[in-house]
Design a protein around this motif. Structure first.
Motif, PDB file in Angstrom:
ATOM      1  N   GLY A   1       0.817  -1.216   0.000  1.00  0.00           N
ATOM      2  CA  GLY A   1       0.000   0.000   0.000  1.00  0.00           C
ATOM      3  C   GLY A   1       0.843   1.254   0.000  1.00  0.00           C
ATOM      4  O   GLY A   1       0.553   2.221  -0.708  1.00  0.00           O
ATOM      5  N   LEU A   2       1.919   1.253   0.781  1.00  0.00           N
ATOM      6  CA  LEU A   2       2.802   2.413   0.842  1.00  0.00           C
ATOM      7  C   LEU A   2       3.485   2.643  -0.504  1.00  0.00           C
ATOM      8  O   LEU A   2       3.521   3.758  -1.016  1.00  0.00           O
ATOM      9  N   ILE A   3       4.012   1.576  -1.092  1.00  0.00           N
ATOM     10  CA  ILE A   3       4.668   1.697  -2.403  1.00  0.00           C
ATOM     11  C   ILE A   3       3.672   2.166  -3.459  1.00  0.00           C
ATOM     12  O   ILE A   3       3.974   3.048  -4.266  1.00  0.00           O
ATOM     13  N   ALA A   4       2.467   1.591  -3.443  1.00  0.00           N
ATOM     14  CA  ALA A   4       1.435   2.005  -4.415  1.00  0.00           C
ATOM     15  C   ALA A   4       1.091   3.474  -4.235  1.00  0.00           C
ATOM     16  O   ALA A   4       0.908   4.204  -5.208  1.00  0.00           O
ATOM     17  N   GLY A   5       1.004   3.914  -2.996  1.00  0.00           N
ATOM     18  CA  GLY A   5       0.717   5.320  -2.737  1.00  0.00           C
ATOM     19  C   GLY A   5       1.837   6.229  -3.211  1.00  0.00           C
ATOM     20  O   GLY A   5       1.594   7.274  -3.816  1.00  0.00           O
ATOM     21  N   ILE A   6       3.075   5.827  -2.959  1.00  0.00           N
ATOM     22  CA  ILE A   6       4.219   6.636  -3.390  1.00  0.00           C
ATOM     23  C   ILE A   6       4.265   6.728  -4.910  1.00  0.00           C
ATOM     24  O   ILE A   6       4.400   7.814  -5.474  1.00  0.00           O
TER      25      ILE A   6
ATOM     26  N   ALA B   1       3.638  10.065  -6.893  1.00  0.00           N
ATOM     27  CA  ALA B   1       4.792  10.584  -7.624  1.00  0.00           C
ATOM     28  C   ALA B   1       4.570  10.626  -9.123  1.00  0.00           C
ATOM     29  O   ALA B   1       4.984  11.559  -9.795  1.00  0.00           O
ATOM     30  N   LEU B   2       3.919   9.587  -9.656  1.00  0.00           N
ATOM     31  CA  LEU B   2       3.805   9.467 -11.106  1.00  0.00           C
ATOM     32  C   LEU B   2       2.391   9.729 -11.623  1.00  0.00           C
ATOM     33  O   LEU B   2       2.172   9.710 -12.831  1.00  0.00           O
TER      34      LEU B   2
ATOM     35  N   ILE C   1       3.748  11.031   0.278  1.00  0.00           N
ATOM     36  CA  ILE C   1       5.202  10.947   0.125  1.00  0.00           C
ATOM     37  C   ILE C   1       5.580  11.024  -1.352  1.00  0.00           C
ATOM     38  O   ILE C   1       6.495  11.765  -1.738  1.00  0.00           O
ATOM     39  N   GLY C   2       4.874  10.267  -2.194  1.00  0.00           N
ATOM     40  CA  GLY C   2       5.161  10.276  -3.624  1.00  0.00           C
ATOM     41  C   GLY C   2       4.958  11.629  -4.260  1.00  0.00           C
ATOM     42  O   GLY C   2       5.757  12.072  -5.093  1.00  0.00           O
TER      43      GLY C   2
END
Length: 122
Positions: free
Chosen positions: A13-18, A22-23, A90-91
């Motif tokens: 979830g954190l990576i998906a959110g970042i 971000a992108l 964060i992203g």
């Protein structure tokens, strides 16, 4: 559901959110492959669970359809949803600090990596 599974879902979830923040891509570019690869979900279950995360307000009708067919893992969706918000923030903070040209290249590289992995993976 054990603590390891909760932590794995939180990391996803954190990576998906970042990546989403971000992108500017939907979390599904991260979530669907991750749920399929790391949790052995079918494509339908992974897509349904991803849609459930985006439920309010964008995916309500799609999520209802997937739910009626039994293609949403609500426990997974809830855990990922909680940390996705933090990851998106964060992203976004990271993304706005990059020059446009750099951001385009990062986005393109990410899409190629995910596409190759999905095409040649199991």
């Amino acid at each position: 559901m054990g603590i390891n599974e909760i932590l794995q879902l939180g990391i996803i979830g954190l990576i998906a959110g970042i990546v989403g923040g971000a992108l500017g891509v939907g979390g599904g570019i991260v979530l669907i492959p991750a749920l399929a690869m790391f949790f052995g979900m079918s494509q339908h279950m992974a897509q349904g669970t991803s849609i459930a995360i985006l439920l309010p307000p964008t995916g309500i009708l799609a999520a209802m359809t997937y739910h009626k067919q039994g293609f949403i893992n609500w426990k997974y969706a809830f855990i990922i949803m909680i940390v996705f918000v933090l990851g998106a923030w964060i992203g976004a903070k990271f993304s706005v600090s990059l020059p446009d040209k750099t951001l385009k290249k990062v986005f393109a590289i990410y899409l190629v990596i995910v596409g190759v992995k999905m095409f040649f993976g199991k």
